[in-house]
Enzyme design. Structure first.
Site, mmCIF file in Angstrom:
data_model
loop_
_atom_site.group_PDB
_atom_site.id
_atom_site.type_symbol
_atom_site.label_atom_id
_atom_site.label_comp_id
_atom_site.label_asym_id
_atom_site.label_seq_id
_atom_site.Cartn_x
_atom_site.Cartn_y
_atom_site.Cartn_z
ATOM 1 N N ASP A 145 -3.313 -18.180 1.335
ATOM 2 C CA ASP A 145 -4.491 -18.804 0.718
ATOM 3 C C ASP A 145 -5.066 -19.874 1.651
ATOM 4 O OD1 ASP A 145 -2.006 -19.887 0.217
ATOM 5 O OD2 ASP A 145 -2.492 -20.693 -1.755
ATOM 6 N N ASP A 176 -10.977 -8.608 7.872
ATOM 7 C CA ASP A 176 -12.399 -8.425 7.560
ATOM 8 C C ASP A 176 -13.122 -9.768 7.520
ATOM 9 O OD1 ASP A 176 -12.289 -5.723 7.538
ATOM 10 O OD2 ASP A 176 -12.925 -5.459 5.464
ATOM 11 N N ASP A 205 -5.380 -6.786 5.887
ATOM 12 C CA ASP A 205 -6.566 -6.027 5.501
ATOM 13 C C ASP A 205 -7.697 -6.998 5.163
ATOM 14 O OD1 ASP A 205 -8.273 -4.098 4.625
ATOM 15 O OD2 ASP A 205 -7.108 -3.500 2.868
ATOM 16 N N TYR A 242 0.824 -1.217 0.000
ATOM 17 C CA TYR A 242 0.000 0.000 0.000
ATOM 18 C C TYR A 242 0.859 1.268 0.000
ATOM 19 C CZ TYR A 242 -4.021 -2.980 1.112
ATOM 20 O OH TYR A 242 -5.001 -3.935 1.090
ATOM 21 N N LYS A 253 3.353 -15.648 2.044
ATOM 22 C CA LYS A 253 3.240 -16.324 0.739
ATOM 23 C C LYS A 253 4.669 -16.662 0.317
ATOM 24 C CE LYS A 253 0.591 -17.539 -2.754
ATOM 25 N NZ LYS A 253 -0.332 -18.663 -2.676
#
Ligand code: NAD
Length: 358
Positions: free
Chosen positions: A224, A252, A248, A141, A192
Protein backbone atom coordinates in the site's frame (compact mmCIF):
# COMPACT_ATOMS: atom_id res chain seq x y z
CA UNK A 1 28.79 -17.86 -30.63
CA UNK A 2 25.91 -16.77 -32.84
CA UNK A 3 22.74 -16.24 -30.80
CA UNK A 4 19.46 -17.54 -32.17
CA UNK A 5 16.48 -15.22 -32.00
CA UNK A 6 12.92 -16.35 -32.72
CA UNK A 7 10.95 -13.49 -34.25
CA UNK A 8 7.17 -13.59 -33.71
CA UNK A 9 5.48 -10.55 -35.30
CA UNK A 10 1.93 -11.57 -34.30
CA UNK A 11 -1.16 -9.51 -35.12
CA UNK A 12 -2.33 -5.93 -35.71
CA UNK A 13 0.61 -3.53 -35.57
CA UNK A 14 2.89 -6.44 -34.56
CA UNK A 15 4.41 -7.02 -38.03
CA UNK A 16 4.96 -3.27 -38.58
CA UNK A 17 6.80 -2.62 -35.31
CA UNK A 18 8.77 -5.88 -35.39
CA UNK A 19 10.02 -5.05 -38.90
CA UNK A 20 11.63 -1.89 -37.48
CA UNK A 21 13.22 -3.84 -34.60
CA UNK A 22 14.65 -6.32 -37.13
CA UNK A 23 16.13 -3.38 -39.08
CA UNK A 24 17.91 -2.34 -35.90
CA UNK A 25 19.27 -5.86 -35.35
CA UNK A 26 20.41 -5.99 -39.00
CA UNK A 27 22.21 -2.68 -38.55
CA UNK A 28 23.97 -3.88 -35.38
CA UNK A 29 25.12 -6.94 -37.33
CA UNK A 30 26.44 -4.94 -40.25
CA UNK A 31 27.94 -2.01 -38.38
CA UNK A 32 28.78 -3.19 -34.87
CA UNK A 33 29.80 -6.85 -35.17
CA UNK A 34 26.74 -8.33 -33.48
CA UNK A 35 26.23 -11.97 -34.48
CA UNK A 36 22.66 -13.23 -34.43
CA UNK A 37 20.53 -15.59 -36.46
CA UNK A 38 16.87 -14.69 -36.83
CA UNK A 39 13.97 -16.94 -37.79
CA UNK A 40 10.37 -15.82 -38.03
CA UNK A 41 7.21 -17.74 -37.09
CA UNK A 42 3.52 -17.09 -36.59
CA UNK A 43 1.75 -16.74 -33.26
CA UNK A 44 -1.67 -15.59 -32.10
CA UNK A 45 -4.38 -14.76 -34.61
CA UNK A 46 -2.00 -14.96 -37.57
CA UNK A 47 -1.06 -18.50 -36.54
CA UNK A 48 -4.69 -19.44 -36.01
CA UNK A 49 -5.56 -18.17 -39.51
CA UNK A 50 -2.73 -20.19 -41.02
CA UNK A 51 -2.91 -23.41 -39.04
CA UNK A 52 -5.93 -23.37 -36.73
CA UNK A 53 -3.79 -23.00 -33.59
CA UNK A 54 -2.57 -19.81 -31.85
CA UNK A 55 0.64 -21.62 -30.86
CA UNK A 56 1.57 -24.13 -33.60
CA UNK A 57 4.08 -26.85 -32.60
CA UNK A 58 6.64 -25.45 -35.09
CA UNK A 59 6.51 -22.03 -33.40
CA UNK A 60 6.93 -23.56 -29.97
CA UNK A 61 9.85 -25.70 -31.17
CA UNK A 62 11.54 -22.65 -32.72
CA UNK A 63 11.17 -20.70 -29.46
CA UNK A 64 12.44 -23.62 -27.38
CA UNK A 65 15.54 -23.88 -29.54
CA UNK A 66 16.19 -20.11 -29.54
CA UNK A 67 18.26 -18.10 -27.05
CA UNK A 68 15.63 -15.38 -27.00
CA UNK A 69 12.23 -14.56 -28.46
CA UNK A 70 11.09 -11.19 -29.82
CA UNK A 71 7.32 -10.77 -29.96
CA UNK A 72 5.21 -7.97 -31.45
CA UNK A 73 1.70 -8.33 -30.06
CA UNK A 74 -1.28 -10.65 -30.47
CA UNK A 75 -5.03 -10.25 -30.67
CA UNK A 76 -7.74 -8.49 -32.58
CA UNK A 77 -11.52 -8.08 -32.58
CA UNK A 78 -11.92 -10.68 -35.35
CA UNK A 79 -10.79 -13.37 -32.89
CA UNK A 80 -12.96 -12.35 -29.93
CA UNK A 81 -15.67 -14.87 -30.83
CA UNK A 82 -13.32 -17.88 -30.85
CA UNK A 83 -13.50 -20.42 -28.06
CA UNK A 84 -11.05 -19.63 -25.26
CA UNK A 85 -8.35 -22.16 -26.20
CA UNK A 86 -8.10 -20.88 -29.76
CA UNK A 87 -7.85 -17.18 -28.92
CA UNK A 88 -4.60 -15.36 -29.76
CA UNK A 89 -3.82 -14.63 -26.06
CA UNK A 90 -3.71 -18.39 -25.49
CA UNK A 91 -0.70 -18.56 -27.79
CA UNK A 92 1.13 -16.06 -25.65
CA UNK A 93 0.15 -17.62 -22.32
CA UNK A 94 1.06 -21.06 -23.68
CA UNK A 95 4.48 -19.85 -24.72
CA UNK A 96 5.11 -18.20 -21.32
CA UNK A 97 4.22 -21.39 -19.51
CA UNK A 98 6.04 -23.78 -21.90
CA UNK A 99 9.21 -21.70 -21.64
CA UNK A 100 8.76 -21.34 -17.85
CA UNK A 101 9.14 -17.58 -17.93
CA UNK A 102 8.60 -16.77 -14.26
CA UNK A 103 10.34 -13.41 -14.02
CA UNK A 104 8.67 -10.45 -15.67
CA UNK A 105 10.77 -7.31 -16.06
CA UNK A 106 8.81 -4.12 -16.63
CA UNK A 107 10.87 -0.95 -16.84
CA UNK A 108 9.25 2.45 -16.53
CA UNK A 109 11.54 4.92 -18.23
CA UNK A 110 10.62 8.48 -18.99
CA UNK A 111 12.94 10.18 -21.40
CA UNK A 112 13.38 13.81 -20.33
CA UNK A 113 12.31 14.85 -23.86
CA UNK A 114 8.84 13.33 -23.18
CA UNK A 115 8.33 14.57 -19.60
CA UNK A 116 5.21 16.48 -20.64
CA UNK A 117 3.47 13.22 -21.66
CA UNK A 118 3.06 12.24 -18.00
CA UNK A 119 0.08 13.33 -15.98
CA UNK A 120 2.49 14.00 -13.11
CA UNK A 121 4.60 17.14 -12.74
CA UNK A 122 7.71 17.00 -14.98
CA UNK A 123 10.09 17.44 -12.00
CA UNK A 124 8.66 14.30 -10.38
CA UNK A 125 8.98 12.05 -13.42
CA UNK A 126 11.56 13.53 -15.78
CA UNK A 127 14.44 11.08 -16.18
CA UNK A 128 12.53 8.35 -14.32
CA UNK A 129 14.15 4.92 -14.74
CA UNK A 130 12.82 2.12 -12.56
CA UNK A 131 12.46 -1.61 -13.10
CA UNK A 132 9.67 -3.71 -11.66
CA UNK A 133 10.41 -7.43 -11.39
CA UNK A 134 7.12 -9.29 -11.12
CA UNK A 135 6.79 -12.99 -10.29
CA UNK A 136 4.78 -14.29 -13.21
CA UNK A 137 3.87 -17.95 -12.79
CA UNK A 138 2.84 -18.33 -9.12
CA UNK A 139 0.84 -16.67 -6.38
CA UNK A 140 -2.87 -16.07 -6.21
CA UNK A 141 -3.46 -16.20 -9.99
CA UNK A 142 -2.47 -19.88 -10.04
CA UNK A 143 -2.93 -21.10 -6.42
CA UNK A 144 -5.21 -24.04 -5.66
CA UNK A 145 -7.88 -24.48 -4.41
CA UNK A 146 -9.86 -21.84 -6.24
CA UNK A 147 -13.45 -21.53 -7.32
CA UNK A 148 -16.95 -20.47 -6.35
CA UNK A 149 -18.70 -22.73 -3.85
CA UNK A 150 -22.03 -22.83 -2.10
CA UNK A 151 -22.09 -22.42 1.66
CA UNK A 152 -24.46 -24.29 4.00
CA UNK A 153 -26.77 -21.28 4.08
CA UNK A 154 -27.04 -21.35 0.29
CA UNK A 155 -24.94 -18.22 -0.23
CA UNK A 156 -22.15 -18.48 -2.83
CA UNK A 157 -18.54 -17.81 -1.86
CA UNK A 158 -15.63 -17.10 -4.18
CA UNK A 159 -12.16 -18.15 -3.08
CA UNK A 160 -8.55 -18.10 -4.31
CA UNK A 161 -5.35 -19.20 -2.66
CA UNK A 162 -2.17 -17.18 -2.33
CA UNK A 163 0.70 -19.64 -2.13
CA UNK A 164 4.44 -19.35 -2.70
CA UNK A 165 6.90 -22.18 -2.10
CA UNK A 166 10.38 -21.22 -0.96
CA UNK A 167 11.98 -22.25 -4.26
CA UNK A 168 9.61 -19.93 -6.15
CA UNK A 169 10.56 -16.99 -3.93
CA UNK A 170 14.23 -17.86 -4.13
CA UNK A 171 14.35 -17.90 -7.92
CA UNK A 172 12.50 -14.59 -8.35
CA UNK A 173 14.76 -13.11 -5.65
CA UNK A 174 17.87 -14.19 -7.57
CA UNK A 175 16.44 -12.88 -10.81
CA UNK A 176 15.76 -9.49 -9.17
CA UNK A 177 19.17 -9.31 -7.50
CA UNK A 178 20.82 -10.10 -10.85
CA UNK A 179 18.85 -7.25 -12.45
CA UNK A 180 19.85 -4.92 -9.60
CA UNK A 181 23.50 -5.88 -10.16
CA UNK A 182 23.18 -4.69 -13.78
CA UNK A 183 21.69 -1.38 -12.61
CA UNK A 184 22.17 0.84 -9.54
CA UNK A 185 22.28 -2.03 -7.01
CA UNK A 186 19.21 -0.94 -5.05
CA UNK A 187 16.41 -3.48 -4.61
CA UNK A 188 13.10 -2.85 -2.86
CA UNK A 189 11.03 -5.94 -2.06
CA UNK A 190 7.34 -5.10 -1.90
CA UNK A 191 5.09 -7.28 0.27
CA UNK A 192 2.30 -7.25 2.83
CA UNK A 193 4.22 -8.91 5.65
CA UNK A 194 2.18 -7.13 8.30
CA UNK A 195 -0.90 -9.14 7.29
CA UNK A 196 0.05 -12.16 5.14
CA UNK A 197 2.05 -15.21 6.24
CA UNK A 198 3.08 -15.73 2.60
CA UNK A 199 4.69 -12.30 2.75
CA UNK A 200 6.49 -13.16 5.99
CA UNK A 201 8.12 -16.09 4.21
CA UNK A 202 8.74 -13.92 1.13
CA UNK A 203 10.61 -11.36 3.25
CA UNK A 204 12.61 -14.04 5.06
CA UNK A 205 13.75 -15.61 1.78
CA UNK A 206 14.59 -12.21 0.25
CA UNK A 207 16.85 -11.48 3.22
CA UNK A 208 18.45 -14.92 2.96
CA UNK A 209 19.20 -14.55 -0.78
CA UNK A 210 20.53 -11.01 -0.20
CA UNK A 211 23.60 -12.52 1.51
CA UNK A 212 24.65 -13.79 -1.94
CA UNK A 213 24.57 -10.22 -3.27
CA UNK A 214 26.38 -8.08 -0.64
CA UNK A 215 26.74 -5.20 -3.12
CA UNK A 216 22.98 -4.79 -3.48
CA UNK A 217 21.16 -2.66 -0.91
CA UNK A 218 17.91 -4.47 -0.06
CA UNK A 219 14.93 -2.67 1.46
CA UNK A 220 11.32 -3.70 2.14
CA UNK A 221 8.07 -1.82 1.69
CA UNK A 222 4.40 -2.71 2.21
CA UNK A 223 2.47 -2.72 -1.05
CA UNK A 224 0.00 0.00 0.00
CA UNK A 225 2.89 2.34 0.80
CA UNK A 226 4.67 1.33 -2.43
CA UNK A 227 1.66 2.38 -4.51
CA UNK A 228 1.68 5.78 -2.79
CA UNK A 229 5.44 6.23 -3.09
CA UNK A 230 5.36 5.34 -6.81
CA UNK A 231 3.12 8.31 -7.44
CA UNK A 232 4.65 10.63 -4.83
CA UNK A 233 8.38 10.24 -5.54
CA UNK A 234 9.00 7.42 -8.02
CA UNK A 235 12.66 8.30 -8.52
CA UNK A 236 13.47 6.86 -5.05
CA UNK A 237 13.26 3.38 -6.63
CA UNK A 238 15.78 1.50 -8.75
CA UNK A 239 14.51 -2.10 -8.86
CA UNK A 240 11.30 -3.35 -7.23
CA UNK A 241 10.58 -7.07 -6.79
CA UNK A 242 7.14 -8.34 -5.90
CA UNK A 243 4.54 -11.10 -6.17
CA UNK A 244 2.44 -11.73 -9.23
CA UNK A 245 -0.69 -9.76 -8.26
CA UNK A 246 1.09 -6.82 -6.61
CA UNK A 247 3.39 -6.64 -9.65
CA UNK A 248 0.47 -6.72 -12.05
CA UNK A 249 -0.99 -3.62 -10.42
CA UNK A 250 2.20 -1.69 -9.60
CA UNK A 251 3.75 -2.20 -13.03
CA UNK A 252 0.72 -0.64 -14.70
CA UNK A 253 0.89 2.31 -12.31
CA UNK A 254 4.58 2.69 -13.09
CA UNK A 255 3.90 2.48 -16.84
CA UNK A 256 1.31 5.22 -16.57
CA UNK A 257 3.80 7.50 -14.81
CA UNK A 258 5.51 7.76 -18.18
CA UNK A 259 2.31 8.50 -20.10
CA UNK A 260 3.54 6.77 -23.26
CA UNK A 261 2.50 3.19 -23.82
CA UNK A 262 4.32 3.08 -27.17
CA UNK A 263 7.68 3.56 -25.45
CA UNK A 264 7.79 0.74 -22.89
CA UNK A 265 9.48 -2.64 -23.44
CA UNK A 266 9.28 -5.75 -21.25
CA UNK A 267 11.03 -9.05 -20.70
CA UNK A 268 9.96 -12.40 -19.29
CA UNK A 269 12.86 -14.59 -18.21
CA UNK A 270 13.39 -18.23 -17.27
CA UNK A 271 15.82 -19.62 -14.71
CA UNK A 272 18.74 -19.48 -17.15
CA UNK A 273 18.18 -15.97 -18.41
CA UNK A 274 16.53 -17.03 -21.66
CA UNK A 275 13.68 -14.67 -22.31
CA UNK A 276 10.79 -13.42 -24.35
CA UNK A 277 10.86 -9.70 -25.13
CA UNK A 278 7.87 -7.63 -26.14
CA UNK A 279 6.41 -4.13 -25.92
CA UNK A 280 3.91 -3.75 -23.07
CA UNK A 281 1.19 -2.55 -25.42
CA UNK A 282 -1.21 -4.70 -27.41
CA UNK A 283 -1.83 -5.14 -31.12
CA UNK A 284 -3.58 -1.75 -31.49
CA UNK A 285 -6.06 -2.88 -34.18
CA UNK A 286 -7.36 0.70 -34.41
CA UNK A 287 -4.13 1.83 -36.12
CA UNK A 288 -2.91 -1.44 -37.69
CA UNK A 289 -1.68 -1.25 -41.28
CA UNK A 290 -1.39 2.55 -41.28
CA UNK A 291 2.34 2.88 -40.71
CA UNK A 292 1.70 5.18 -37.73
CA UNK A 293 2.47 2.90 -34.74
CA UNK A 294 5.36 3.74 -32.47
CA UNK A 295 8.09 1.08 -32.94
CA UNK A 296 10.28 2.34 -30.07
CA UNK A 297 8.88 -0.01 -27.37
CA UNK A 298 9.76 -2.96 -29.62
CA UNK A 299 13.17 -1.53 -30.48
CA UNK A 300 13.82 -1.00 -26.76
CA UNK A 301 12.71 -4.61 -26.18
CA UNK A 302 15.63 -5.61 -28.42
CA UNK A 303 17.94 -3.59 -26.15
CA UNK A 304 16.60 -5.51 -23.15
CA UNK A 305 17.13 -8.80 -25.00
CA UNK A 306 20.73 -7.92 -25.75
CA UNK A 307 21.34 -6.97 -22.11
CA UNK A 308 19.45 -9.70 -20.24
CA UNK A 309 19.63 -12.78 -22.50
CA UNK A 310 22.53 -12.28 -24.87
CA UNK A 311 25.04 -10.46 -22.64
CA UNK A 312 25.61 -7.79 -25.32
CA UNK A 313 25.60 -4.77 -23.04
CA UNK A 314 27.35 -2.41 -25.45
CA UNK A 315 24.86 -3.08 -28.24
CA UNK A 316 22.01 -2.58 -25.75
CA UNK A 317 23.40 0.80 -24.77
CA UNK A 318 23.90 1.77 -28.41
CA UNK A 319 20.20 1.19 -29.06
CA UNK A 320 19.13 3.14 -25.97
CA UNK A 321 21.38 6.04 -26.93
CA UNK A 322 20.05 5.99 -30.50
CA UNK A 323 16.46 6.15 -29.22
CA UNK A 324 17.35 9.05 -26.94
CA UNK A 325 19.03 10.78 -29.89
CA UNK A 326 16.02 10.55 -32.22
CA UNK A 327 13.82 11.97 -29.46
CA UNK A 328 16.37 14.76 -28.98
CA UNK A 329 16.13 15.46 -32.72
CA UNK A 330 12.41 16.06 -32.12
CA UNK A 331 11.15 13.01 -34.01
CA UNK A 332 7.80 11.78 -32.71
CA UNK A 333 5.28 9.19 -33.83
CA UNK A 334 1.65 10.24 -33.54
CA UNK A 335 1.12 8.78 -30.04
CA UNK A 336 3.85 10.96 -28.49
CA UNK A 337 3.55 13.98 -30.80
CA UNK A 338 1.28 15.89 -28.41
CA UNK A 339 -0.67 17.25 -31.39
CA UNK A 340 2.51 18.34 -33.21
CA UNK A 341 3.92 16.96 -36.46
CA UNK A 342 4.72 13.25 -36.54
CA UNK A 343 6.75 10.68 -38.43
CA UNK A 344 5.67 7.23 -39.59
CA UNK A 345 6.59 3.86 -38.10
CA UNK A 346 9.16 3.26 -40.84
CA UNK A 347 10.60 6.77 -40.62
CA UNK A 348 11.11 6.31 -36.87
CA UNK A 349 12.84 2.95 -37.43
CA UNK A 350 15.05 4.49 -40.14
CA UNK A 351 15.98 7.36 -37.81
CA UNK A 352 17.09 4.93 -35.09
CA UNK A 353 19.18 3.03 -37.65
CA UNK A 354 20.74 6.32 -38.81
CA UNK A 355 21.55 7.27 -35.22
CA UNK A 356 23.21 3.87 -34.81
CA UNK A 357 25.39 4.32 -37.84
CA UNK A 358 26.61 7.83 -36.99
P1 NAD B 1 -3.52 -1.74 -27.04
O1 NAD B 1 -2.31 -1.60 -26.20
O2 NAD B 1 -3.38 -2.56 -28.26
O3 NAD B 1 -4.03 -0.28 -27.49
C1 NAD B 1 -4.42 0.72 -26.55
C2 NAD B 1 -4.31 2.11 -27.22
O4 NAD B 1 -2.93 2.45 -27.35
C3 NAD B 1 -4.88 2.14 -28.64
O5 NAD B 1 -5.48 3.38 -28.87
C4 NAD B 1 -3.67 1.98 -29.54
O6 NAD B 1 -3.82 2.60 -30.80
C5 NAD B 1 -2.59 2.67 -28.72
N1 NAD B 1 -1.28 2.04 -28.95
C6 NAD B 1 -0.85 0.84 -28.48
N2 NAD B 1 0.39 0.60 -28.92
C7 NAD B 1 0.77 1.64 -29.67
C8 NAD B 1 1.94 1.97 -30.41
N3 NAD B 1 3.00 1.15 -30.46
N4 NAD B 1 1.96 3.13 -31.07
C9 NAD B 1 0.93 3.98 -31.03
N5 NAD B 1 -0.22 3.74 -30.36
C10 NAD B 1 -0.29 2.59 -29.70
O7 NAD B 1 -4.66 -2.30 -26.09
P2 NAD B 1 -6.16 -2.75 -26.45
O8 NAD B 1 -6.75 -1.82 -27.46
O9 NAD B 1 -6.83 -2.90 -25.16
O10 NAD B 1 -6.01 -4.19 -27.08
C11 NAD B 1 -6.00 -4.46 -28.48
C12 NAD B 1 -5.70 -5.94 -28.69
O11 NAD B 1 -4.40 -6.24 -28.18
C13 NAD B 1 -6.67 -6.86 -27.96
O12 NAD B 1 -6.95 -7.95 -28.80
C14 NAD B 1 -5.88 -7.31 -26.74
O13 NAD B 1 -6.31 -8.58 -26.29
C15 NAD B 1 -4.49 -7.36 -27.30
N6 NAD B 1 -3.41 -7.22 -26.30
C16 NAD B 1 -2.29 -7.96 -26.54
C17 NAD B 1 -1.20 -7.84 -25.70
C18 NAD B 1 0.02 -8.62 -26.03
O14 NAD B 1 0.16 -9.12 -27.13
N7 NAD B 1 0.98 -8.74 -25.12
C19 NAD B 1 -1.25 -6.97 -24.61
C20 NAD B 1 -2.40 -6.20 -24.41
C21 NAD B 1 -3.48 -6.35 -25.27
Amino acid sequence: MTAKIAILPGDGIGPEIVAEAVKVLDCLQQEHGLEVEMETANIGGAAYDESGSPLPPATLALCQAADAVLLGAVGGPQYDGLERDLRPERGLLGLRSELQLFSNLRPAILYPQLANASSLKPEIVSGLDIMIVRELTGGIYFGQPRGIRELDNGERQGYNTLVYAEHEIERIARSAFEVAMKRNKKLCSVDKANVLEVSELWREVMIRVSSEYPEVELSHMYVDNASMQLVKWPKQFDVIVTKNMFGDILSDTAAMLTGSIGMLPSASLDQNGKGMYEPIHGSAPDIAGRNTANPLATILSVAMMLRYSLGQHESAELIEQAVSEVLEQGLRTQDIADGGSSVSTREMGDAVVRALTN
